[in-house]
Design a protein around this motif. Structure first.
Motif, PDB file in Angstrom:
ATOM      1  N   LEU A  53       0.831  -1.215   0.000  1.00  0.00           N
ATOM      2  CA  LEU A  53       0.000   0.000   0.000  1.00  0.00           C
ATOM      3  C   LEU A  53       0.863   1.262   0.000  1.00  0.00           C
ATOM      4  O   LEU A  53       0.515   2.261  -0.638  1.00  0.00           O
ATOM      5  CB  LEU A  53      -0.974  -0.026   1.180  1.00  0.00           C
ATOM      6  N   GLU A  54       1.976   1.223   0.688  1.00  0.00           N
ATOM      7  CA  GLU A  54       2.901   2.364   0.694  1.00  0.00           C
ATOM      8  C   GLU A  54       3.557   2.519  -0.677  1.00  0.00           C
ATOM      9  O   GLU A  54       3.610   3.613  -1.239  1.00  0.00           O
ATOM     10  CB  GLU A  54       3.996   2.152   1.753  1.00  0.00           C
ATOM     11  N   ARG A  55       4.026   1.393  -1.195  1.00  0.00           N
ATOM     12  CA  ARG A  55       4.831   1.407  -2.427  1.00  0.00           C
ATOM     13  C   ARG A  55       4.025   1.742  -3.684  1.00  0.00           C
ATOM     14  O   ARG A  55       4.463   2.531  -4.514  1.00  0.00           O
ATOM     15  CB  ARG A  55       5.478   0.033  -2.592  1.00  0.00           C
ATOM     16  N   PHE A  56       2.837   1.143  -3.816  1.00  0.00           N
ATOM     17  CA  PHE A  56       2.084   1.290  -5.072  1.00  0.00           C
ATOM     18  C   PHE A  56       0.904   2.252  -4.982  1.00  0.00           C
ATOM     19  O   PHE A  56       0.336   2.634  -6.006  1.00  0.00           O
ATOM     20  CB  PHE A  56       1.599  -0.079  -5.565  1.00  0.00           C
ATOM     21  N   PHE A  57       0.512   2.621  -3.762  1.00  0.00           N
ATOM     22  CA  PHE A  57      -0.663   3.493  -3.637  1.00  0.00           C
ATOM     23  C   PHE A  57      -0.353   4.785  -2.880  1.00  0.00           C
ATOM     24  O   PHE A  57      -1.274   5.523  -2.510  1.00  0.00           O
ATOM     25  CB  PHE A  57      -1.825   2.723  -3.016  1.00  0.00           C
ATOM     26  N   GLY A  58       0.939   5.032  -2.665  1.00  0.00           N
ATOM     27  CA  GLY A  58       1.385   6.301  -2.093  1.00  0.00           C
ATOM     28  C   GLY A  58       0.837   6.616  -0.720  1.00  0.00           C
ATOM     29  O   GLY A  58       0.711   7.797  -0.361  1.00  0.00           O
ATOM     30  N   MET A  59       0.504   5.585   0.049  1.00  0.00           N
ATOM     31  CA  MET A  59      -0.030   5.845   1.402  1.00  0.00           C
ATOM     32  C   MET A  59       1.122   5.974   2.397  1.00  0.00           C
ATOM     33  O   MET A  59       2.169   5.348   2.221  1.00  0.00           O
ATOM     34  CB  MET A  59      -0.926   4.675   1.841  1.00  0.00           C
ATOM     35  N   ASN A  60       0.879   6.762   3.444  1.00  0.00           N
ATOM     36  CA  ASN A  60       1.858   6.772   4.535  1.00  0.00           C
ATOM     37  C   ASN A  60       1.624   5.528   5.396  1.00  0.00           C
ATOM     38  O   ASN A  60       0.651   4.795   5.189  1.00  0.00           O
ATOM     39  CB  ASN A  60       1.790   8.079   5.347  1.00  0.00           C
ATOM     40  N   HIS A  61       2.528   5.293   6.353  1.00  0.00           N
ATOM     41  CA  HIS A  61       2.480   4.030   7.106  1.00  0.00           C
ATOM     42  C   HIS A  61       1.161   3.862   7.867  1.00  0.00           C
ATOM     43  O   HIS A  61       0.587   2.763   7.873  1.00  0.00           O
ATOM     44  CB  HIS A  61       3.672   3.931   8.062  1.00  0.00           C
ATOM     45  N   ALA A  62       0.696   4.944   8.483  1.00  0.00           N
ATOM     46  CA  ALA A  62      -0.540   4.877   9.280  1.00  0.00           C
ATOM     47  C   ALA A  62      -1.752   4.563   8.407  1.00  0.00           C
ATOM     48  O   ALA A  62      -2.571   3.698   8.761  1.00  0.00           O
ATOM     49  CB  ALA A  62      -0.751   6.197  10.017  1.00  0.00           C
ATOM     50  N   GLN A  63      -1.855   5.246   7.262  1.00  0.00           N
ATOM     51  CA  GLN A  63      -2.964   4.994   6.323  1.00  0.00           C
ATOM     52  C   GLN A  63      -2.906   3.544   5.834  1.00  0.00           C
ATOM     53  O   GLN A  63      -3.929   2.848   5.785  1.00  0.00           O
ATOM     54  CB  GLN A  63      -2.838   5.891   5.082  1.00  0.00           C
ATOM     55  N   ALA A  64      -1.704   3.118   5.450  1.00  0.00           N
ATOM     56  CA  ALA A  64      -1.513   1.770   4.912  1.00  0.00           C
ATOM     57  C   ALA A  64      -1.898   0.715   5.947  1.00  0.00           C
ATOM     58  O   ALA A  64      -2.571  -0.275   5.623  1.00  0.00           O
ATOM     59  CB  ALA A  64      -0.069   1.582   4.467  1.00  0.00           C
ATOM     60  N   PHE A  65      -1.502   0.942   7.184  1.00  0.00           N
ATOM     61  CA  PHE A  65      -1.819  -0.023   8.251  1.00  0.00           C
ATOM     62  C   PHE A  65      -3.331  -0.108   8.465  1.00  0.00           C
ATOM     63  O   PHE A  65      -3.891  -1.198   8.611  1.00  0.00           O
ATOM     64  CB  PHE A  65      -1.107   0.367   9.554  1.00  0.00           C
ATOM     65  N   GLU A  66      -3.972   1.045   8.438  1.00  0.00           N
ATOM     66  CA  GLU A  66      -5.425   1.114   8.642  1.00  0.00           C
ATOM     67  C   GLU A  66      -6.183   0.368   7.534  1.00  0.00           C
ATOM     68  O   GLU A  66      -7.082  -0.424   7.817  1.00  0.00           O
ATOM     69  CB  GLU A  66      -5.835   2.590   8.663  1.00  0.00           C
ATOM     70  N   ILE A  67      -5.793   0.611   6.283  1.00  0.00           N
ATOM     71  CA  ILE A  67      -6.465  -0.058   5.155  1.00  0.00           C
ATOM     72  C   ILE A  67      -6.189  -1.565   5.193  1.00  0.00           C
ATOM     73  O   ILE A  67      -7.089  -2.376   4.952  1.00  0.00           O
ATOM     74  CB  ILE A  67      -5.991   0.540   3.794  1.00  0.00           C
ATOM     75  N   MET A  68      -4.953  -1.935   5.525  1.00  0.00           N
ATOM     76  CA  MET A  68      -4.616  -3.365   5.635  1.00  0.00           C
ATOM     77  C   MET A  68      -5.523  -4.037   6.659  1.00  0.00           C
ATOM     78  O   MET A  68      -6.044  -5.137   6.418  1.00  0.00           O
ATOM     79  CB  MET A  68      -3.133  -3.512   6.017  1.00  0.00           C
TER      80      MET A  68
END
Ligand code: TYC
Length: 113
Positions: A53-68
């Motif tokens: 999510l960070e690498r391909f969708f430009g999310m920061n760590h917190a956003q990426a963790f939440e979506i995961m």
């Protein structure tokens, strides 16, 4: 109502050989958008999904963790909305990256209504 032939006097110019240009308006439809969906599975490590999510969708760590976590709990989540071409590219990148790391992570796209 019966259609009467146009009398010369009813035509623009009254049949004097002049003409009228009529503009037709062509409506331009905006191209459809596509949702990119990430699907849950029992084997892909959480940290790997966060990285995707960070690498391909430009999310920061917190956003990426939440979506995961949303995907983990609900089974899937929309991770972005793109044109057809960009959505296809994202799906391809995620699927390829997951396959190369031997994780069963699945990513798909769906046309928005
Ligand atoms: N369910 C996975 C686990 O418990 C984590 C996971 C989250 C996998 C999101 C895929 O898209 C996914 N390790």
């Amino acid at each position: 109502m019966l259609l009467q032939p146009l009398k010369m006097s009813d035509k623009p110019g009254g049949g004097d050989g002049t003409s009228v240009l009529v503009e037709t308006r062509t409506r331009t439809r905006r191209p459809p958008l596509y949702k990119v969906l990430l699907l849950n599975d029992d084997y892909t490590p959480m940290e790997f999904v966060v990285h995707v999510l960070e690498r391909f969708f430009g999310m920061n760590h917190a956003q990426a963790f939440e979506i995961m976590l949303t995907v983990h709990k609900k089974g899937l989540a929309v991770v972005g909305v793109f044109s057809h071409e960009i959505a296809e590219t994202k799906v391809g990148q995620v699927m390829d990256f997951a396959r190369r790391h031997q994780h069963p992570l699945q990513c798909t796209m769906e046309r928005e209504d």
